[in-house]
Scaffold this motif. Structure first.
Motif, PDB file in Angstrom:
ATOM      1  N   VAL A  13       8.841  11.598  -2.181  1.00 33.19           N
ATOM      2  CA  VAL A  13       7.990  10.945  -1.259  1.00 33.19           C
ATOM      3  C   VAL A  13       8.957  10.217  -0.232  1.00 33.19           C
ATOM      4  CG1 VAL A  13       6.280   8.953  -0.831  1.00 33.19           C
ATOM      5  CG2 VAL A  13       6.215  10.584  -2.829  1.00 33.19           C
ATOM      6  N   VAL A  14       8.562  10.059   0.992  1.00 31.89           N
ATOM      7  CA  VAL A  14       9.346   9.411   2.043  1.00 31.89           C
ATOM      8  C   VAL A  14       8.432   8.267   2.598  1.00 31.89           C
ATOM      9  CG1 VAL A  14      10.500   9.648   4.353  1.00 31.89           C
ATOM     10  CG2 VAL A  14      10.485  11.647   2.831  1.00 31.89           C
ATOM     11  N   ASN A  15       9.067   7.290   2.268  1.00 33.00           N
ATOM     12  CA  ASN A  15       8.324   6.066   2.479  1.00 33.00           C
ATOM     13  C   ASN A  15       8.817   5.285   3.772  1.00 33.00           C
ATOM     14  OD1 ASN A  15       7.338   3.136   2.834  1.00 33.00           O
ATOM     15  ND2 ASN A  15       7.009   3.118   0.406  1.00 33.00           N
ATOM     16  N   PRO A  16       8.130   5.172   4.897  1.00 37.49           N
ATOM     17  CA  PRO A  16       8.632   4.776   6.247  1.00 37.49           C
ATOM     18  C   PRO A  16       9.551   3.327   6.100  1.00 37.49           C
ATOM     19  CG  PRO A  16       6.268   4.569   6.273  1.00 37.49           C
ATOM     20  CD  PRO A  16       6.846   5.355   5.347  1.00 37.49           C
ATOM     21  N   PHE A  17       8.883   2.654   5.112  1.00 40.56           N
ATOM     22  CA  PHE A  17       9.621   1.319   5.007  1.00 40.56           C
ATOM     23  C   PHE A  17      11.118   1.401   4.199  1.00 40.56           C
ATOM     24  CE2 PHE A  17       4.940  -0.238   5.129  1.00 40.56           C
ATOM     25  CZ  PHE A  17       5.107  -1.243   6.070  1.00 40.56           C
ATOM     26  N   ASP A  18      11.161   2.512   3.609  1.00 43.28           N
ATOM     27  CA  ASP A  18      12.570   2.485   2.892  1.00 43.28           C
ATOM     28  C   ASP A  18      13.545   3.108   3.994  1.00 43.28           C
ATOM     29  OD1 ASP A  18      11.421   1.957   0.456  1.00 43.28           O
ATOM     30  OD2 ASP A  18      11.148   4.023  -0.242  1.00 43.28           O
ATOM     31  N   VAL A  19      12.797   4.038   4.614  1.00 42.68           N
ATOM     32  CA  VAL A  19      13.607   4.807   5.933  1.00 42.68           C
ATOM     33  C   VAL A  19      14.014   3.593   6.823  1.00 42.68           C
ATOM     34  CG1 VAL A  19      13.438   6.085   7.962  1.00 42.68           C
ATOM     35  CG2 VAL A  19      12.447   6.976   5.936  1.00 42.68           C
ATOM     36  N   GLY A  20      13.048   2.766   7.057  1.00 39.98           N
ATOM     37  CA  GLY A  20      13.533   1.512   8.080  1.00 39.98           C
ATOM     38  C   GLY A  20      14.469   0.565   7.660  1.00 39.98           C
TER      39      GLY A  20
ATOM     40  N   LYS B  59       0.790  -1.189   0.010  1.00 43.60           N
ATOM     41  CA  LYS B  59      -0.016  -0.010  -0.112  1.00 43.60           C
ATOM     42  C   LYS B  59       0.756   1.169   0.022  1.00 43.60           C
ATOM     43  CE  LYS B  59      -3.838   0.803   2.480  1.00 43.60           C
ATOM     44  NZ  LYS B  59      -4.771   0.933   3.715  1.00 43.60           N
ATOM     45  N   ALA B  60       2.140   1.307   1.028  1.00 46.58           N
ATOM     46  CA  ALA B  60       2.757   2.500   0.922  1.00 46.58           C
ATOM     47  C   ALA B  60       3.563   2.754  -0.461  1.00 46.58           C
ATOM     48  CB  ALA B  60       3.688   2.221   2.040  1.00 46.58           C
ATOM     49  N   LYS B  61       3.959   1.453  -1.103  1.00 53.67           N
ATOM     50  CA  LYS B  61       4.607   1.863  -2.289  1.00 53.67           C
ATOM     51  C   LYS B  61       3.529   2.166  -3.316  1.00 53.67           C
ATOM     52  CE  LYS B  61       8.463   0.868  -2.913  1.00 53.67           C
ATOM     53  NZ  LYS B  61       9.507   1.803  -3.206  1.00 53.67           N
ATOM     54  N   MET B  62       2.285   1.655  -3.348  1.00 54.29           N
ATOM     55  CA  MET B  62       1.522   2.314  -4.374  1.00 54.29           C
ATOM     56  C   MET B  62       1.273   3.661  -4.296  1.00 54.29           C
ATOM     57  SD  MET B  62      -2.765   1.264  -4.669  1.00 54.29           S
ATOM     58  CE  MET B  62      -2.833   1.874  -3.017  1.00 54.29           C
TER      59      MET B  62
END
Length: 111
Positions: free
Chosen positions: A35-42, A20-23
């Motif tokens: 865009v800052v995606n928390p999964f990428d940050v993680g 969902k976040a990636k979409m």
């Protein structure tokens, strides 16, 4: 415009939330936004901790890193369920303090 995606993770299906976040990330990027995606940050934080300390980050370290990233954004995008998520609520608090514009998933139904 730089958008932080605030999405509940704890207690949710991580794979589903990642998708969902990636979409939404792809959608906003297609409009020319950063865009800052928390999964990428993680993932970056996890790599650093494993390389430098031979351990995975704690929940608090993930949250702290996310909150630092909220500060560099102009907008926060709140995904469904944000009101039941401690982390999302912390991100909202930080975004209010930094006067970010708030976007809600309910206004962006993508198929």
């Amino acid at each position: 415009m730089t958008i932080y995606i605030s999405i509940p993770i704890t207690g949710k299906c991580e794979l589903s939330q990642r998708r969902k976040a990636k979409m939404f990330q792809r959608y906003f990027e297609s409009l020319g936004h950063k865009v800052v995606n928390p999964f990428d940050v993680g993932e970056i934080l996890k790599e650093i901790c494993l390389l430098t300390q031979d351990r995975e980050p704690t929940y608090n370290e993930y949250l702290e890193e996310d909150l630092c990233n909220v500060e560099i954004c102009s907008h926060i995008f709140l995904c469904e369920g944000w009101t039941e998520s401690f982390g999302c609520m912390q991100e909202v608090d930080k975004s209010i303090k930094h006067e970010l514009k708030i976007l809600f998933e309910r206004n962006f139904k993508l198929e």
